[in-house]
Design a protein around this motif. Sequence first.
Motif, PDB file in Angstrom:
ATOM      1  N   PRO A 202       0.842  -1.205   0.000  1.00  0.00           N
ATOM      2  CA  PRO A 202       0.000   0.000   0.000  1.00  0.00           C
ATOM      3  C   PRO A 202       0.874   1.251   0.000  1.00  0.00           C
ATOM      4  O   PRO A 202       1.853   1.341   0.752  1.00  0.00           O
ATOM      5  CB  PRO A 202      -0.804  -0.127   1.287  1.00  0.00           C
ATOM      6  N   MET A 203       0.533   2.230  -0.830  1.00  0.00           N
ATOM      7  CA  MET A 203       1.385   3.408  -0.979  1.00  0.00           C
ATOM      8  C   MET A 203       1.331   4.349   0.220  1.00  0.00           C
ATOM      9  O   MET A 203       2.150   5.275   0.307  1.00  0.00           O
ATOM     10  CB  MET A 203       1.004   4.157  -2.263  1.00  0.00           C
ATOM     11  N   ASP A 204       0.399   4.127   1.154  1.00  0.00           N
ATOM     12  CA  ASP A 204       0.378   4.941   2.368  1.00  0.00           C
ATOM     13  C   ASP A 204       1.150   4.285   3.512  1.00  0.00           C
ATOM     14  O   ASP A 204       1.102   4.743   4.662  1.00  0.00           O
ATOM     15  CB  ASP A 204      -1.059   5.248   2.802  1.00  0.00           C
ATOM     16  N   SER A 205       1.906   3.226   3.199  1.00  0.00           N
ATOM     17  CA  SER A 205       2.691   2.541   4.222  1.00  0.00           C
ATOM     18  C   SER A 205       3.826   3.444   4.711  1.00  0.00           C
ATOM     19  O   SER A 205       4.494   4.109   3.898  1.00  0.00           O
ATOM     20  CB  SER A 205       3.292   1.244   3.670  1.00  0.00           C
ATOM     21  N   PRO A 206       4.077   3.484   6.026  1.00  0.00           N
ATOM     22  CA  PRO A 206       5.223   4.246   6.532  1.00  0.00           C
ATOM     23  C   PRO A 206       6.524   3.752   5.902  1.00  0.00           C
ATOM     24  O   PRO A 206       6.730   2.545   5.750  1.00  0.00           O
ATOM     25  CB  PRO A 206       5.194   3.964   8.041  1.00  0.00           C
ATOM     26  N   GLY A 207       7.400   4.705   5.555  1.00  0.00           N
ATOM     27  CA  GLY A 207       8.690   4.349   4.971  1.00  0.00           C
ATOM     28  C   GLY A 207       8.762   4.517   3.463  1.00  0.00           C
ATOM     29  O   GLY A 207       9.837   4.382   2.885  1.00  0.00           O
ATOM     30  N   ILE A 208       7.631   4.830   2.812  1.00  0.00           N
ATOM     31  CA  ILE A 208       7.632   5.072   1.365  1.00  0.00           C
ATOM     32  C   ILE A 208       7.758   6.571   1.123  1.00  0.00           C
ATOM     33  O   ILE A 208       6.996   7.371   1.665  1.00  0.00           O
ATOM     34  CB  ILE A 208       6.356   4.544   0.690  1.00  0.00           C
ATOM     35  N   GLU A 209       8.728   6.940   0.299  1.00  0.00           N
ATOM     36  CA  GLU A 209       8.899   8.339  -0.078  1.00  0.00           C
ATOM     37  C   GLU A 209       9.024   8.428  -1.602  1.00  0.00           C
ATOM     38  O   GLU A 209       9.946   7.857  -2.185  1.00  0.00           O
ATOM     39  CB  GLU A 209      10.145   8.937   0.570  1.00  0.00           C
ATOM     40  N   VAL A 210       8.075   9.121  -2.213  1.00  0.00           N
ATOM     41  CA  VAL A 210       8.178   9.393  -3.644  1.00  0.00           C
ATOM     42  C   VAL A 210       9.109  10.590  -3.782  1.00  0.00           C
ATOM     43  O   VAL A 210       8.726  11.732  -3.505  1.00  0.00           O
ATOM     44  CB  VAL A 210       6.797   9.671  -4.274  1.00  0.00           C
ATOM     45  N   LYS A 211      10.356  10.329  -4.194  1.00  0.00           N
ATOM     46  CA  LYS A 211      11.403  11.351  -4.157  1.00  0.00           C
ATOM     47  C   LYS A 211      11.195  12.441  -5.203  1.00  0.00           C
ATOM     48  O   LYS A 211      11.384  13.621  -4.935  1.00  0.00           O
ATOM     49  CB  LYS A 211      12.770  10.703  -4.384  1.00  0.00           C
ATOM     50  N   ARG A 212      10.836  12.022  -6.429  1.00  0.00           N
ATOM     51  CA  ARG A 212      10.722  13.021  -7.496  1.00  0.00           C
ATOM     52  C   ARG A 212      10.007  12.418  -8.693  1.00  0.00           C
ATOM     53  O   ARG A 212       9.954  11.201  -8.875  1.00  0.00           O
ATOM     54  CB  ARG A 212      12.106  13.500  -7.940  1.00  0.00           C
ATOM     55  N   ALA A 213       9.454  13.312  -9.491  1.00  0.00           N
ATOM     56  CA  ALA A 213       8.960  12.925 -10.805  1.00  0.00           C
ATOM     57  C   ALA A 213      10.133  12.946 -11.777  1.00  0.00           C
ATOM     58  O   ALA A 213      11.012  13.812 -11.680  1.00  0.00           O
ATOM     59  CB  ALA A 213       7.885  13.904 -11.263  1.00  0.00           C
TER      60      ALA A 213
END
Length: 403
Positions: A202-213
């Motif tokens: 799940p993309m709301d899981s702690p530890g996921i960071e979308v760094k950049r497009a």
Amino acid sequence: MLYPMSPKVVALKRKLESFMDRHIYPNEERFYREAEELGPWKVYPVVEELKPLARAEGLWNLFLPESSHGAGLTNLEYAPLCEVMGHSHLAPEVFNCSAPDTGNMEVLERYGTEKDKERWLKPLLAGEIRSCFAMTEPAVASSDATNIESSIVRDGDHYVINGRKWYTTNATDPRCKICIFMGKTDPDNPDRHKQQSMILVPMDSPGIEVKRALPVFGFYGVPDRASEVVFANVRVPKENMLLGEGRGFEIAQGRLGPGRIHHCMRLIGLAERTLEKICRRVRSRVAFGKPVSEQTVTQERIAEARIMIEQARLLTLNAAYAMDTVGNKVAKAEIAMIKVAVPNMACQIIDWAIQAHGGGGTSNDFGLTQAYATARLLRLADGPDEVHRNQIARFELKKYSNT
């Protein structure tokens, strides 16, 4: 026709073409403007406005074969419909037939639990959420997927995920709620193709960071919302593992086969649209005392473009037929051939179109730069040309191994 369309497909194609004329082409300029102004982190209103119209006309989830959720079309039946959608960057998502959601939905349909299907597949099929597929990594040559270094480690009733991924399409989309992540569960397995697994994250899981497009030839959001994503000690329940540990490559092959057909058919549609643009442009311009359409070099390029499109279409329909009749695994050579031939064909025709449009062809006014970005990207996505060529050569050499 070598592969005649059934009455059902003919009817769907007519409906699809009518929808394109009424809703897609008139909204393309707005789509590109919203993509540029809003960027890859936002939802484009035009897409959301058109989705209910497509669904109301029964032009929804056409890609799903052998499923009660889709139109129940084979790969061969879906191919001409996918080609029509390929005429415009706007179209695929409007019909809920865009990558990587199509491949992810097929994975969930085939390998997900009933709980997975209820939580993730159902809203994806409804077009309410989007998804991403995390495979490629910046630190290794991901053309050899066994190089992937991301880890998936069992810890009691959970798996702990660590890795840095990029070209993870859709991750910047605020509607992206689920990721299919590929990493290593058994890095020491002597069989390098059994080291990898796929797991739902799940993309709301702690530890996921979308760094950049990530831009594709300077475009953010078109043709893809490419993204770089870091997974740092992300914990998900053990039930999120797809099919079982060490089955990642097995799932990938089942996922990428249909995806490559879809990419190639859309590119054929894009090439058809591009050839139309060439013809309209050269008939409306005069150079050196006569219409550009009467210049021999122009006529040669138009003729070659038509030949190349027809060759690519037949090769792709043949691959689709093989997938339907003998399966993706047996049709590996046919799939590899189209993955090389079609993007190269599209790149060449779009390049000729840019020449035919002169300096304007290098601007964004005619949709040619966006088209080239798509075609050139697909010489790398789902495996680069070199990998597919090597595979084709091995298949060919194997025929003579005992002579």
